[in-house]
Design an enzyme around this catalytic site. Structure first.
Site, PDB file in Angstrom:
ATOM      1  N   GLU A 339      -2.861  -5.437 -10.558  1.00 57.42           N
ATOM      2  CA  GLU A 339      -4.258  -5.537 -10.995  1.00 57.42           C
ATOM      3  C   GLU A 339      -4.486  -5.142 -12.460  1.00 57.42           C
ATOM      4  O   GLU A 339      -5.455  -4.455 -12.770  1.00 57.42           O
ATOM      5  CB  GLU A 339      -5.148  -4.670 -10.087  1.00 57.42           C
ATOM      6  CG  GLU A 339      -5.099  -5.088  -8.648  1.00 57.42           C
ATOM      7  CD  GLU A 339      -5.876  -4.153  -7.721  1.00 57.42           C
ATOM      8  OE1 GLU A 339      -6.515  -4.668  -6.799  1.00 57.42           O
ATOM      9  OE2 GLU A 339      -5.822  -2.918  -7.914  1.00 57.42           O
TER      10      GLU A 339
HETATM   11  C1  TNX Z   1      -5.926  -2.925  -4.111  1.00 64.55           C
HETATM   12  S1  TNX Z   1      -3.244  -3.401  -3.345  1.00 64.55           S
HETATM   13  C2  TNX Z   1      -5.184  -2.038  -4.866  1.00 64.55           C
HETATM   14  C3  TNX Z   1      -5.634  -0.640  -4.947  1.00 64.55           C
HETATM   15  C4  TNX Z   1      -6.864  -0.391  -4.148  1.00 64.55           C
HETATM   16  C5  TNX Z   1      -6.774  -1.147  -2.846  1.00 64.55           C
HETATM   17  C6  TNX Z   1      -7.883  -0.871  -1.890  1.00 64.55           C
HETATM   18  C7  TNX Z   1      -2.966  -2.844  -4.755  1.00 64.55           C
HETATM   19  C8  TNX Z   1      -1.613  -2.932  -5.250  1.00 64.55           C
HETATM   20  N1  TNX Z   1      -3.982  -2.323  -5.444  1.00 64.55           N
HETATM   21  O1  TNX Z   1      -5.820  -0.286  -6.292  1.00 64.55           O
HETATM   22  O2  TNX Z   1      -6.972   0.965  -3.906  1.00 64.55           O
HETATM   23  O3  TNX Z   1      -6.761  -2.508  -3.143  1.00 64.55           O
HETATM   24  O4  TNX Z   1      -7.603  -1.390  -0.629  1.00 64.55           O
END
Ligand code: TNX
Length: 543
Positions: A339
């Site tokens: 992300e």
């Molecule tokens: C996605 S899955 C994220 C996290 C969040 C989560 C909440 C991933 C690698 N990153 O930063 O906490 O969703 O479900």
């Protein structure tokens, strides 16, 4: 034993009202062995059960057996009040014999074991101490649930018996983990140790700690002291901060190692870095430290790819990875990569190359969330962690295959089935009124869904040989106590643990009825040990 009673009582009280509305115990009287994850084979023996008594001893032989015996004895002594000395010599019928020797585990698997129980004693044997420990966790589940008691209460009716049986067992996948996000909310060492014990009972062998994120940096780094000096003061919702000193962290690593659980530390880079950026202005492109963050948005922060910042950024990467690697006896270092939505693709690729190179320079194998697969310059063998929940034809599948193409393997954590922070289906009517958990991955997740997926059928081209294992992550935006963590994790973590350990169903269909019956048996252990869980409808919870 663990300082977590008040929060637990609050939730337990709420849950009990719901639990009494759940279905009744198994009416057919079917023999449910209650072992989770299911072993390769379990054969009842035509013999009287074993009895653990005040005379019982733990008779050890072979390398590492005494340590495994002590770990088992510590809890068993607490629950039974028996002395349970650890000795060498000839086992008697009232003894538990724990043997490490060549040729004892099925196919010589390091985590495999055999267990024989009956009126003539219990014998657990393995090729390695790790397998012996896994065998003691089977024994833990075969004993009456009161074995989880934190103090010696009266023995269960009928005594401390173990059914007469022969078990042969070994894991399917090498990596069977769960992730705890200690960045969104901080969890003290004692909470983490309690969680380690709980996951050990399901034969998990990895605890991935998500140590850094926008809301907090949770691990002491001596060469960058403000990471915790400034960056650890916050958490989601202003619930207070916290961090692990190096000694705290070593305690966690050691406690986990005694249970043959490897701690995988994660420093989430280059995104999810607001806490680090707020502590050191020189890591920011504009040289200005952002304010600390206590919200739940993702994707807004990043290390700076600009050449102006290269000296500080590369020194930061080298030093934080070195210090964390030095605390890590295990082979893996997770460096995030997810992300990073505020960087251009070119900057992201440049940063990932430098991050992964810094990680590899420590001698560890780097793990990255599947987005890191965008880089074609990953150190050989870098492991990808797939977390998508979209159809496999999408980009996530390609990014995941990229790790395999670069000589690595894949950890499967599909968010729609394996994310423990997804809400339970019934929870809006449940004890916590839907307050806990998120639902972005295709909505809430049932226990069936957590159980009925196959790690080798998620990404085409990533099959049995390419899947290193499975992991169930637990993000803690909405979770502020161990009781809340347990509530989201159990029983769904049992499903993922079984997917990781037990043989694939021959016809590709797992038997949920059988699994639910065994979950109910585990529920008795959770009740006895004070572990909180969600009383999922359809499981024949016992009174
Ligand atoms: C996605 S899955 C994220 C996290 C969040 C989560 C909440 C991933 C690698 N990153 O930063 O906490 O969703 O479900």
């Amino acid at each position: 034993m663990f300082v977590r009673i008040p929060a637990l009582l609050a939730i337990a009280a709420a849950i009990m009202t719901v639990a009494s509305a759940c279905t009744s115990p198994d009416e057919n009287g079917d023999a449910v062995t209650g072992i989770i994850p299911a072993p390769i084979s379990y054969e009842p023996r035509d013999a009287a059960p074993f009895r653990l008594t005040a005379e019982s001893r733990l008779v050890v032989a072979g390398s590492g057996a005494a340590g495994v015996a002590e770990t088992f004895a510590e809890q068993a002594r607490r629950a039974t009040g028996f002395e349970l000395p650890v000795v060498e010599g000839m086992p008697a019928a009232s003894d538990v014999s724990l043997v490490v020797a060549d040729g004892e585990a099925p196919d010589g698997a390091a985590e495999g074991y055999t267990l024989e129980s009956g009126a003539d004693g219990v014998r657990i044997a393995a090729d390695a101490a790790a397998g012996l420990f896994r065998g003691t966790q089977t024994l833990r589940q075969l004993l009456p649930a009161a074995i989880e008691q934190t103090d010696a209460a009266p023995a269960p009716e009928g005594g401390w018996t173990v059914p007469a049986a022969s078990v042969a067992d070994a894991p399917r996948f090498a990596y069977r983990g769960t992730m705890l996000d200690v960045a969104r909310h901080f969890f003290p060492v004692e909470d983490v140790l309690a969680y380690v014990d709980e996951i050990a009972s399901m034969k998990l062998n990895v605890l991935h700690l998500h140590l850094t994120d926008d809301q907090g940096w949770r691990i002491e780094i001596e060469s960058w002291p403000e990471l915790t000096g400034i960056g650890a003061a916050t958490s989601v919702g202003g619930d207070g901060g916290g961090f692990y000193t190096k000694d705290d962290y070593r305690r966690i690593v050691e406690y986990a190692a005694e249970r043959f659980i490897t701690v995988v530390p994660e420093l989430d880079l280059p995104g999810h870095t607001n806490a680090a950026l707020s502590a050191y202005p020189e890591l920011n492109c504009d040289g200005v430290a952002p304010t600390p963050y206590e919200g739940t948005e993702v994707g807004f922060s990043s290390l700076c790819a600009s050449p102006d910042r290269a000296e500080a950024t590369d020194r930061f990467l080298a030093e934080v990875t070195r210090e964390v690697a030095e605390l890590t006896p295990g082979p893996w270092l997770h460096l995030g990569g997810d992300e990073s939505l505020s960087t251009s693709q070119a900057d992201y690729l440049d940063l990932v190359r430098r991050i992964a190179a810094a990680g590899a320079a420590t001698g560890k194998t780097v793990i990255g969330w599947h987005e890191m697969g965008a880089s074609r310059e990953l150190p050989a063998g870098t492991v990808g962690q797939y977390w998508s929940f979209v159809e496999p034809k999408g980009t996530a599948a390609e990014l995941t295959r990229s790790f395999v193409e670069q000589g690595g393997r894949v950890i499967m954590s599909p968010a729609d089935v394996a994310y423990l922070d997804m809400k339970y289906v019934d929870d809006p009517q449940g004890p916590l009124g839907g307050r806990l958990g998120l639902d972005w991955a295709k909505g809430p997740t049932t226990l069936d869904e957590a159980y009925l997926w196959e790690p080798t059928s998620i990404v085409p081209g990533v099959g049995e040989a390419e899947v290193l294992g499975v992991e169930a992550p637990l993000w803690t935006e909405t979770l502020g106590s161990l009781a809340e963590v347990e509530f989201m994790a159990f029983p769904r973590l049992a499903a993922v643990a079984e997917i990781g350990w037990s043989p694939a169903a021959p016809d590709g269909r797992r038997d949920t009825d059988d699994f639910f019956g065994r979950v109910a048996a585990l529920g008795e252990h959770w009740d006895a040990g004070g572990t909180v869980y969600y009383p999922v409808r359809g499981v024949p919870w016992r009174e």
